[in-house]
Design a protein around this motif. Structure first.
Motif, PDB file in Angstrom:
ATOM      1  N   ASN A 114      -4.588   9.984  10.659  1.00  0.00           N
ATOM      2  CA  ASN A 114      -3.140   9.716   9.761  1.00  0.00           C
ATOM      3  C   ASN A 114      -1.958   8.350   9.948  1.00  0.00           C
ATOM      4  O   ASN A 114      -2.730   7.670  11.224  1.00  0.00           O
ATOM      5  N   THR A 115      -2.150   7.928   8.644  1.00  0.00           N
ATOM      6  CA  THR A 115      -2.150   6.857   8.380  1.00  0.00           C
ATOM      7  C   THR A 115      -0.745   5.791   8.971  1.00  0.00           C
ATOM      8  O   THR A 115       0.432   5.683   8.685  1.00  0.00           O
ATOM      9  N   THR A 116      -0.125   6.674  10.115  1.00  0.00           N
ATOM     10  CA  THR A 116       0.818   5.709  10.920  1.00  0.00           C
ATOM     11  C   THR A 116       0.071   3.837  11.261  1.00  0.00           C
ATOM     12  O   THR A 116      -0.725   3.705  11.447  1.00  0.00           O
ATOM     13  N   ALA A 117       1.826   3.227  11.122  1.00  0.00           N
ATOM     14  CA  ALA A 117       1.243   2.460  12.280  1.00  0.00           C
ATOM     15  C   ALA A 117       0.813   1.877  12.230  1.00  0.00           C
ATOM     16  O   ALA A 117       0.093   1.217  13.132  1.00  0.00           O
ATOM     17  N   GLU A 118       0.846   3.317  14.099  1.00  0.00           N
ATOM     18  CA  GLU A 118       0.465   2.609  15.356  1.00  0.00           C
ATOM     19  C   GLU A 118      -1.096   3.302  14.922  1.00  0.00           C
ATOM     20  O   GLU A 118      -1.888   2.731  16.084  1.00  0.00           O
ATOM     21  N   ASN A 119      -1.766   4.104  13.980  1.00  0.00           N
ATOM     22  CA  ASN A 119      -3.228   4.720  14.277  1.00  0.00           C
ATOM     23  C   ASN A 119      -3.485   3.005  13.603  1.00  0.00           C
ATOM     24  O   ASN A 119      -4.782   2.598  13.653  1.00  0.00           O
ATOM     25  N   MET A 120      -2.820   2.570  12.813  1.00  0.00           N
ATOM     26  CA  MET A 120      -3.519   1.226  11.724  1.00  0.00           C
ATOM     27  C   MET A 120      -3.830   0.256  12.307  1.00  0.00           C
ATOM     28  O   MET A 120      -4.581  -0.559  11.857  1.00  0.00           O
ATOM     29  N   VAL A 121      -2.949  -0.616  13.273  1.00  0.00           N
ATOM     30  CA  VAL A 121      -2.427  -1.534  13.817  1.00  0.00           C
ATOM     31  C   VAL A 121      -4.132  -1.804  14.399  1.00  0.00           C
ATOM     32  O   VAL A 121      -4.933  -2.645  15.043  1.00  0.00           O
ATOM     33  N   LEU A 141      -6.901  -2.682   1.870  1.00  0.00           N
ATOM     34  CA  LEU A 141      -5.412  -2.162   2.070  1.00  0.00           C
ATOM     35  C   LEU A 141      -4.536  -2.446   1.103  1.00  0.00           C
ATOM     36  O   LEU A 141      -3.819  -1.628   0.993  1.00  0.00           O
ATOM     37  N   ASP A 142      -4.757  -3.650   0.259  1.00  0.00           N
ATOM     38  CA  ASP A 142      -4.021  -3.923  -0.688  1.00  0.00           C
ATOM     39  C   ASP A 142      -4.438  -3.311  -1.470  1.00  0.00           C
ATOM     40  O   ASP A 142      -5.103  -3.361  -2.371  1.00  0.00           O
ATOM     41  N   HIS A 143      -2.637  -2.675  -2.140  1.00  0.00           N
ATOM     42  CA  HIS A 143      -2.700  -1.751  -3.831  1.00  0.00           C
ATOM     43  C   HIS A 143      -3.246  -0.656  -3.375  1.00  0.00           C
ATOM     44  O   HIS A 143      -4.509  -0.542  -4.368  1.00  0.00           O
ATOM     45  N   LYS A 144      -3.803   0.255  -2.282  1.00  0.00           N
ATOM     46  CA  LYS A 144      -4.561   0.713  -1.783  1.00  0.00           C
ATOM     47  C   LYS A 144      -3.682   2.621  -1.973  1.00  0.00           C
ATOM     48  O   LYS A 144      -2.831   1.918  -1.099  1.00  0.00           O
ATOM     49  N   TYR A 145      -4.233   3.543  -1.879  1.00  0.00           N
ATOM     50  CA  TYR A 145      -3.997   4.651  -1.353  1.00  0.00           C
ATOM     51  C   TYR A 145      -4.348   4.803  -0.186  1.00  0.00           C
ATOM     52  O   TYR A 145      -5.278   4.910   0.276  1.00  0.00           O
ATOM     53  N   ALA A 164       1.015  -1.207  -0.030  1.00  0.00           N
ATOM     54  CA  ALA A 164      -0.021   0.308  -0.389  1.00  0.00           C
ATOM     55  C   ALA A 164       1.015   1.207  -0.119  1.00  0.00           C
ATOM     56  O   ALA A 164       2.297   1.166   0.910  1.00  0.00           O
ATOM     57  N   ALA A 165       0.171   2.109  -0.414  1.00  0.00           N
ATOM     58  CA  ALA A 165       0.942   3.853  -0.158  1.00  0.00           C
ATOM     59  C   ALA A 165      -0.171   4.967   0.388  1.00  0.00           C
ATOM     60  O   ALA A 165      -0.859   4.692   0.656  1.00  0.00           O
ATOM     61  N   HIS A 166       0.638   5.783   1.480  1.00  0.00           N
ATOM     62  CA  HIS A 166       0.324   6.308   2.360  1.00  0.00           C
ATOM     63  C   HIS A 166       1.657   7.380   2.204  1.00  0.00           C
ATOM     64  O   HIS A 166       2.689   7.408   1.666  1.00  0.00           O
ATOM     65  N   HIS A 167       1.079   8.918   3.054  1.00  0.00           N
ATOM     66  CA  HIS A 167       2.234   9.550   3.283  1.00  0.00           C
ATOM     67  C   HIS A 167       1.258   9.969   4.607  1.00  0.00           C
ATOM     68  O   HIS A 167       0.682  10.057   4.818  1.00  0.00           O
ATOM     69  N   LEU A 168       2.513  10.873   5.951  1.00  0.00           N
ATOM     70  CA  LEU A 168       2.225  10.979   6.700  1.00  0.00           C
ATOM     71  C   LEU A 168       1.953  12.972   7.250  1.00  0.00           C
ATOM     72  O   LEU A 168       2.326  13.303   5.675  1.00  0.00           O
ATOM     73  N   HIS A 169       1.019  13.070   7.948  1.00  0.00           N
ATOM     74  CA  HIS A 169       0.235  14.445   7.572  1.00  0.00           C
ATOM     75  C   HIS A 169       1.233  15.279   8.748  1.00  0.00           C
ATOM     76  O   HIS A 169       1.372  14.405   9.727  1.00  0.00           O
ATOM     77  N   CYS A 170       1.466  16.226   8.959  1.00  0.00           N
ATOM     78  CA  CYS A 170       2.099  16.903  10.209  1.00  0.00           C
ATOM     79  C   CYS A 170       3.458  16.041  10.604  1.00  0.00           C
ATOM     80  O   CYS A 170       3.811  15.902  12.046  1.00  0.00           O
ATOM     81  N   TYR A 171       3.894  15.682   9.537  1.00  0.00           N
ATOM     82  CA  TYR A 171       4.909  15.227   9.774  1.00  0.00           C
ATOM     83  C   TYR A 171       6.480  15.190   9.417  1.00  0.00           C
ATOM     84  O   TYR A 171       6.135  16.076   7.164  1.00  0.00           O
TER      85      TYR A 171
END
Length: 161
Positions: free
Chosen positions: A108-115, A95-99, A42-49
Motif C-alpha cells: 500500500n503506497t502510504t508514506a509510512e511504507n514508502m519511507v 518515483l518521479d512522475h510515476k504511478y 507522483a500519483a498513487h491511491h490507497l487500498h483498504c482506506y
C-alpha cells in the motif's frame, strides 16, 4: 583596502602546501551528518482506506536524507553530489512522475511504507559503495507527502527491531 558593505577582497588566496598543510585539512575525527533534500511528483491511491486517498491523486513529495560517517583526509564525509547521483540513478527513477502503485514493490503506497523503501534503497546504495566512505550510514529519511505531513524512518528503528 577600502571596505564597503562588509565585503572585502582577500589579499591573498590560500594555497595548499604553501599556506595550509594537507595534514591540516582534516580538522577532526568525529562522526558527522550531512543532509540533502529532493522533491518528486507522483500519483498513487490507497487500498483498504475509506478517505480521500482511496481515489487516484498526486503529490509533490519532499524527501530528506540524513547520512552520517567520518571525514576523510580532506575533511569530507560524503560529497553532496554523490548523494544526488544515488538519488537520481537508483531511487528517483522509480518515483518521479510515476504511478507508485505499479512502480514500487507490492505494498500500500502510504508514506509510512514508502519511507522505509526509500531508506532501504539508500542504505543498500551506501553498502555497495562501502570503500568510498568511512562509516557512512543512513541515519534518517523523512518523506513529506504534504508540506505539513511526513513519515520518517530512522536507523535505530530499521536496524535494531
Amino acid at each position: 583596502m577600502k571596505m564597503m558593505y562588509g565585503f572585502r577582497i582577500v589579499d591573498k588566496l590560500q594555497k595548499i602546501d604553501e599556506d595550509i598543510k594537507r595534514t591540516q585539512l582534516r580538522y577532526h575525527s568525529k562522526r558527522v551528518l550531512v543532509s540533502k533534500e529532493f522533491t518528486f511528483d507522483a500519483a498513487h491511491h490507497l487500498h483498504c482506506y475509506e478517505g480521500k486517498c482511496k481515489n487516484l491523486h498526486g503529490h509533490t513529495y519532499r524527501v530528506i536524507f540524513g547520512i552520517s560517517g567520518f571525514v576523510d583526509e580532506r575533511g569530507l564525509m560524503m560529497d553532496f553530489g554523490d548523494i544526488k547521483e544515488i538519488w537520481k540513478n537508483e531511487i528517483e527513477i522509480f518515483l518521479d512522475h510515476k504511478y507508485l502503485n505499479e512502480t514500487l514493490p507490492a505494498m500500500n503506497t502510504t508514506a509510512e511504507n514508502m519511507v522505509v523503501w526509500i531508506y532501504e534503497k539508500m542504505s543498500g546504495a551506501l553498502a555497495n559503495r562501502i570503500g568510498n566512505y568511512d562509516g557512512a550510514r543512513v541515519e534518517f529519511v523523512r518523506l513529506f507527502e504534504t508540506p505539513t505531513s511526513y513519515a520518517e524512518a530512522r536507523r535505530e528503528w530499521m536496524e535494531d527491531e
